[in-house]
Design an enzyme around this catalytic site. Sequence first.
Site, mmCIF file in Angstrom:
data_model
loop_
_atom_site.group_PDB
_atom_site.id
_atom_site.type_symbol
_atom_site.label_atom_id
_atom_site.label_comp_id
_atom_site.label_asym_id
_atom_site.label_seq_id
_atom_site.Cartn_x
_atom_site.Cartn_y
_atom_site.Cartn_z
ATOM 1 N N ASP A 135 0.846 -1.197 0.000
ATOM 2 C CA ASP A 135 0.000 0.000 0.000
ATOM 3 C C ASP A 135 0.881 1.248 0.000
ATOM 4 O O ASP A 135 2.021 1.211 0.469
ATOM 5 C CB ASP A 135 -0.863 0.043 1.271
ATOM 6 C CG ASP A 135 -2.091 -0.848 1.169
ATOM 7 O OD1 ASP A 135 -2.359 -1.402 0.095
ATOM 8 O OD2 ASP A 135 -2.782 -0.979 2.205
ATOM 9 N N MET A 136 0.337 2.363 -0.481
ATOM 10 C CA MET A 136 1.083 3.626 -0.408
ATOM 11 C C MET A 136 0.429 4.509 0.652
ATOM 12 O O MET A 136 -0.788 4.642 0.692
ATOM 13 C CB MET A 136 1.082 4.327 -1.767
ATOM 14 C CG MET A 136 2.017 5.499 -1.822
ATOM 15 S SD MET A 136 3.752 5.085 -1.447
ATOM 16 C CE MET A 136 4.339 4.546 -3.050
ATOM 17 N N ARG A 185 -0.950 -0.756 -8.781
ATOM 18 C CA ARG A 185 -2.292 -0.266 -8.455
ATOM 19 C C ARG A 185 -2.290 1.260 -8.556
ATOM 20 O O ARG A 185 -1.448 1.926 -7.941
ATOM 21 C CB ARG A 185 -2.665 -0.669 -7.027
ATOM 22 C CG ARG A 185 -4.006 -0.103 -6.573
ATOM 23 C CD ARG A 185 -4.211 -0.211 -5.066
ATOM 24 N NE ARG A 185 -4.156 -1.571 -4.601
ATOM 25 C CZ ARG A 185 -3.920 -1.902 -3.317
ATOM 26 N NH1 ARG A 185 -3.714 -0.967 -2.404
ATOM 27 N NH2 ARG A 185 -3.870 -3.167 -2.951
HETATM 28 C C1 LIG Z 1 -8.531 -1.256 -4.013
HETATM 29 C C2 LIG Z 1 -8.150 0.079 -3.462
HETATM 30 C C3 LIG Z 1 -6.933 0.224 -2.842
HETATM 31 C C4 LIG Z 1 -6.526 1.476 -2.372
HETATM 32 N N1 LIG Z 1 -5.282 1.624 -1.838
HETATM 33 C C5 LIG Z 1 -4.871 2.849 -1.471
HETATM 34 C C6 LIG Z 1 -3.532 3.087 -1.038
HETATM 35 O O1 LIG Z 1 -2.693 2.183 -0.971
HETATM 36 N N2 LIG Z 1 -3.194 4.357 -0.700
HETATM 37 C C7 LIG Z 1 -4.071 5.410 -0.779
HETATM 38 O O2 LIG Z 1 -3.715 6.546 -0.487
HETATM 39 N N3 LIG Z 1 -5.358 5.193 -1.149
HETATM 40 C C8 LIG Z 1 -5.768 3.963 -1.505
HETATM 41 N N4 LIG Z 1 -7.060 3.781 -1.919
HETATM 42 C C9 LIG Z 1 -8.066 4.862 -1.726
HETATM 43 C C10 LIG Z 1 -8.097 5.801 -2.911
HETATM 44 O O3 LIG Z 1 -6.896 6.530 -2.971
HETATM 45 C C11 LIG Z 1 -9.284 6.769 -2.828
HETATM 46 O O4 LIG Z 1 -9.163 7.508 -1.662
HETATM 47 C C12 LIG Z 1 -10.634 6.095 -2.846
HETATM 48 O O5 LIG Z 1 -10.647 4.957 -3.661
HETATM 49 C C13 LIG Z 1 -11.692 7.054 -3.392
HETATM 50 O O6 LIG Z 1 -11.382 7.425 -4.717
HETATM 51 P P1 LIG Z 1 -12.252 6.999 -5.989
HETATM 52 O O7 LIG Z 1 -11.279 6.681 -7.066
HETATM 53 O O8 LIG Z 1 -13.174 5.911 -5.655
HETATM 54 O O9 LIG Z 1 -12.956 8.319 -6.447
HETATM 55 P P2 LIG Z 1 -13.812 9.461 -5.748
HETATM 56 O O10 LIG Z 1 -13.373 10.690 -6.436
HETATM 57 O O11 LIG Z 1 -13.797 9.386 -4.260
HETATM 58 O O12 LIG Z 1 -15.271 9.076 -6.229
HETATM 59 C C14 LIG Z 1 -15.584 9.143 -7.614
HETATM 60 C C15 LIG Z 1 -16.958 8.582 -7.847
HETATM 61 O O13 LIG Z 1 -16.992 7.207 -7.456
HETATM 62 C C16 LIG Z 1 -18.281 6.907 -6.967
HETATM 63 N N5 LIG Z 1 -18.190 6.531 -5.551
HETATM 64 C C17 LIG Z 1 -17.166 6.774 -4.715
HETATM 65 N N6 LIG Z 1 -17.431 6.303 -3.479
HETATM 66 C C18 LIG Z 1 -18.650 5.777 -3.536
HETATM 67 C C19 LIG Z 1 -19.508 5.144 -2.582
HETATM 68 N N7 LIG Z 1 -19.152 5.002 -1.295
HETATM 69 N N8 LIG Z 1 -20.711 4.722 -3.009
HETATM 70 C C20 LIG Z 1 -21.098 4.885 -4.284
HETATM 71 N N9 LIG Z 1 -20.345 5.490 -5.227
HETATM 72 C C21 LIG Z 1 -19.142 5.922 -4.854
HETATM 73 C C22 LIG Z 1 -19.107 8.150 -7.115
HETATM 74 O O14 LIG Z 1 -19.729 8.133 -8.381
HETATM 75 C C23 LIG Z 1 -18.061 9.244 -7.069
HETATM 76 O O15 LIG Z 1 -18.457 10.434 -7.665
HETATM 77 C C24 LIG Z 1 -7.439 2.563 -2.464
HETATM 78 C C25 LIG Z 1 -8.667 2.413 -3.094
HETATM 79 C C26 LIG Z 1 -9.024 1.206 -3.618
HETATM 80 C C27 LIG Z 1 -10.330 1.091 -4.337
#
Ligand SMILES: Cc1cc2nc3c(=O)[nH]c(=O)nc-3n(C[C@H](O)[C@H](O)[C@H](O)COP(=O)(O)OP(=O)(O)OC[C@H]3O[C@@H](n4cnc5c(N)ncnc54)[C@H](O)[C@@H]3O)c2cc1C
Length: 309
Positions: A135-136, A185
């Site tokens: 993870d980052m 990722r």
């Molecule tokens: C598998 C995985 C691993 C990750 N690992 C890391 C890591 O190592 N380090 C790190 O800093 N971050 C990590 N993250 C978190 C990531 O950085 C984001 O903070 C998080 O995924 C939210 O970003 P998003 O791309 O979903 O977009 P966002 O901009 O949050 O959301 C975009 C759109 O997605 C949809 N959406 C988002 N959340 C929801 C919800 N709860 N219900 C319904 N629709 C929704 C909506 O349409 C929204 O407008 C990880 C995320 C995932 C999925």
Amino acid sequence: MLREPLLMLSRSARVKHLVTSMPVSKGVVSRYVPGESTEAAVDATRDLIGSGLHVSLDFLGEDTLDRAQADATVTAYTDLLRSLSQHGLSRNAEVSVKLSAVGQALPDAGEKVALDNARIIAQTARNAGTTVTLDMEDHTTTDSTLGILRELRKDFPETGAVLQSYLRRTEADCRDLAYEGSRVRLCKGAYNEPESVAFGDKHDVDKAYVRCLKVLMAGQGYPMVATHDPRMVDITGALATRHNRPQGSYEYQMLYGIRPDEQRRLAETGEQVRVYLPYGQEWYGYLMRRLAERPSNLTFFLRSLVSKK
Ligand SMILES: Cc1cc2nc3c(=O)[nH]c(=O)nc-3n(C[C@H](O)[C@H](O)[C@H](O)COP(=O)(O)OP(=O)(O)OC[C@H]3O[C@@H](n4cnc5c(N)ncnc54)[C@H](O)[C@@H]3O)c2cc1C
């Protein structure tokens, strides 16, 4: 918006005490974290795999300054990996590891401790027939984490990396890591970062995500597209077509409990979809990051707090 105050609130000891006194099985916590024990994690993994999904498990905990705690985290991962193997689940379930949970932040030899511990987990994962993704965390750890990744990949080239599109440096990091066999990722990033290193505007983060996606999908590596954003999912599909990437030469990743219908829908179209499944007692920081991303969950969350026994 609410993101910054919530991330600040997450550092308050009083708020933490109030929130963590909720039984984990209740309300909003169980929506994002299926349980605290290895058994609960394995059960949830079995259900997800049964519905056609892959899994990456995260034993919750981060930023430890205690060597014994770091070693206990390693033991939790090795126990988990053996259990996944015994239950015939390890082909479809890998683990995600935060280096700060296995010693990276320890004074003096932190990086060496984290690398040694990551090696133990990577070897156990390989014995179980699966992989590790690092993870980052926040930007102060990026160079250290990528350095440890490079070392680890000498013996375990299957180790996955994570890059965050909100960091200004990340497009260049994507180019460095888009080589054959490199699992990367791509996520947007979940920490509260200064403008000097990260894009502050959500729109800029999204545009950077697309630029990074283009680099990774055009490259020789294995992109792991970690987002719930429907636009990013569509763009990934279009880039796969443009670059003649067959399904399975990249994957989608989403968090446990977020857009489960979309996870299944993508899997039913033949895509590889991996669910990030966090478990363990240290769920507080993880939960706060999820709430900061989607403040509309707050009403539900506050109602659960008020109704706690
Ligand atoms: C598998 C995985 C691993 C990750 N690992 C890391 C890591 O190592 N380090 C790190 O800093 N971050 C990590 N993250 C978190 C990531 O950085 C984001 O903070 C998080 O995924 C939210 O970003 P998003 O791309 O979903 O977009 P966002 O901009 O949050 O959301 C975009 C759109 O997605 C949809 N959406 C988002 N959340 C929801 C919800 N709860 N219900 C319904 N629709 C929704 C909506 O349409 C929204 O407008 C990880 C995320 C995932 C999925």
